[in-house]
Design a protein around this motif. Structure first.
Motif, short mmCIF file in Angstrom:
data_model
loop_
_atom_site.label_atom_id
_atom_site.label_comp_id
_atom_site.label_asym_id
_atom_site.label_seq_id
_atom_site.Cartn_x
_atom_site.Cartn_y
_atom_site.Cartn_z
N GLU A 42 0.84 -1.20 0.00
CA GLU A 42 0.00 0.00 0.00
C GLU A 42 0.88 1.25 0.00
N LEU A 43 0.56 2.20 -0.86
CA LEU A 43 1.28 3.47 -0.85
C LEU A 43 0.81 4.28 0.35
N VAL A 44 1.74 4.73 1.17
CA VAL A 44 1.40 5.41 2.42
C VAL A 44 1.52 6.93 2.28
N ALA A 45 2.66 7.41 1.81
CA ALA A 45 2.89 8.85 1.73
C ALA A 45 4.00 9.12 0.73
N THR A 46 3.91 10.29 0.08
CA THR A 46 4.96 10.71 -0.85
C THR A 46 5.25 12.19 -0.69
N LEU A 47 6.46 12.56 -1.09
CA LEU A 47 6.89 13.96 -1.10
C LEU A 47 7.58 14.20 -2.43
N SER A 48 7.09 15.19 -3.17
CA SER A 48 7.65 15.44 -4.49
C SER A 48 8.75 16.48 -4.45
N ASN A 49 9.44 16.61 -5.55
CA ASN A 49 10.51 17.59 -5.67
C ASN A 49 9.98 19.00 -5.45
N ALA A 56 -2.17 8.35 2.16
CA ALA A 56 -3.28 7.42 2.08
C ALA A 56 -4.34 7.84 3.09
N ASP A 57 -5.59 7.59 2.76
CA ASP A 57 -6.68 7.98 3.66
C ASP A 57 -6.49 7.37 5.05
N SER A 58 -5.93 6.20 5.11
CA SER A 58 -5.79 5.49 6.38
C SER A 58 -4.79 6.15 7.33
N VAL A 59 -3.95 7.06 6.82
CA VAL A 59 -2.95 7.69 7.68
C VAL A 59 -3.09 9.20 7.76
N LYS A 60 -4.02 9.77 7.01
CA LYS A 60 -4.19 11.23 7.01
C LYS A 60 -4.47 11.73 8.42
N GLY A 61 -3.79 12.82 8.79
CA GLY A 61 -3.97 13.38 10.12
C GLY A 61 -3.11 12.74 11.18
N ARG A 62 -2.49 11.61 10.87
CA ARG A 62 -1.63 10.92 11.85
C ARG A 62 -0.17 10.86 11.40
N PHE A 63 0.04 10.70 10.12
CA PHE A 63 1.40 10.60 9.58
C PHE A 63 1.76 11.90 8.88
N SER A 64 3.03 12.25 8.91
CA SER A 64 3.50 13.46 8.26
C SER A 64 4.86 13.21 7.62
N ILE A 65 4.96 13.54 6.33
CA ILE A 65 6.22 13.37 5.61
C ILE A 65 6.88 14.74 5.46
N SER A 73 11.66 12.18 6.03
CA SER A 73 11.27 11.50 7.25
C SER A 73 9.76 11.32 7.25
N LEU A 74 9.33 10.23 7.84
CA LEU A 74 7.90 9.97 8.02
C LEU A 74 7.63 9.90 9.51
N GLN A 75 6.97 10.90 10.03
CA GLN A 75 6.59 10.93 11.43
C GLN A 75 5.24 10.24 11.56
N MET A 76 5.20 9.19 12.36
CA MET A 76 3.97 8.41 12.52
C MET A 76 3.47 8.58 13.94
N ASN A 77 2.37 9.29 14.08
CA ASN A 77 1.77 9.55 15.39
C ASN A 77 0.48 8.77 15.55
N SER A 78 0.04 8.67 16.77
CA SER A 78 -1.23 7.98 17.07
C SER A 78 -1.29 6.63 16.38
N LEU A 79 -0.25 5.87 16.53
CA LEU A 79 -0.16 4.57 15.84
C LEU A 79 -1.27 3.64 16.28
N LYS A 80 -1.70 2.82 15.33
CA LYS A 80 -2.75 1.84 15.57
C LYS A 80 -2.20 0.46 15.24
N PRO A 81 -2.77 -0.57 15.83
CA PRO A 81 -2.31 -1.92 15.51
C PRO A 81 -2.36 -2.21 14.00
N GLU A 82 -3.31 -1.62 13.31
CA GLU A 82 -3.42 -1.85 11.86
C GLU A 82 -2.32 -1.16 11.06
N ASP A 83 -1.49 -0.37 11.72
CA ASP A 83 -0.32 0.20 11.06
C ASP A 83 0.84 -0.78 11.03
#
Length: 109
Positions: A42-49, A56-65, A73-83
């Motif tokens: 599954e594509l989680v997050a990307t950062l372009s030039n 991805a909808d499943s990580v919006k508001g919790r992950f930050s690239i 860097s990918l900061q992953m907050n409020s982690l869930k078991p499904e992550d």
């Protein structure tokens, strides 16, 4: 082309983890995929030039690239078991995508 990822590990639900990725060469985009056991990658997050981001909808508001196309860097907050999954750093060179070795993220409830 080299991709070097670091970070990951074990966390409890609600905690945070941080992944880092270094991509060599003239890539256009950097990001992460993840693959949970028995599921498709599954594509989680990307950062372009240009600084555009995708989540991805499943990580919006919790992950930050953050960072740039070669060091991100990918900061992953409020982690869930499904992550829980193996996370792969990826870089896009035109229409071609390259993956680095995966790093395991395990989130316990």
């Amino acid at each position: 082309v080299q991709l070097q990822a670091s970070g990951g590990g074990l966390a409890q639900a609600g905690e945070s983890l941080r992944l880092s990725c270094e991509a060599s060469g003239s890539n256009d985009v950097v990001g992460w995929y993840r693959q949970a056991q028995g599921k498709q990658r599954e594509l989680v997050a990307t950062l372009s030039n240009g600084g555009s981001t995708y989540y991805a909808d499943s990580v919006k508001g919790r992950f930050s690239i953050s960072g740039n196309k070669n060091t991100a860097s990918l900061q992953m907050n409020s982690l869930k078991p499904e992550d829980t999954a193996v996370y792969y750093c990826a870089a896009w060179y035109g229409s071609s995508v390259r993956w680095g070795k995966g790093t395991l993220v395990t989130v316990s409830s």
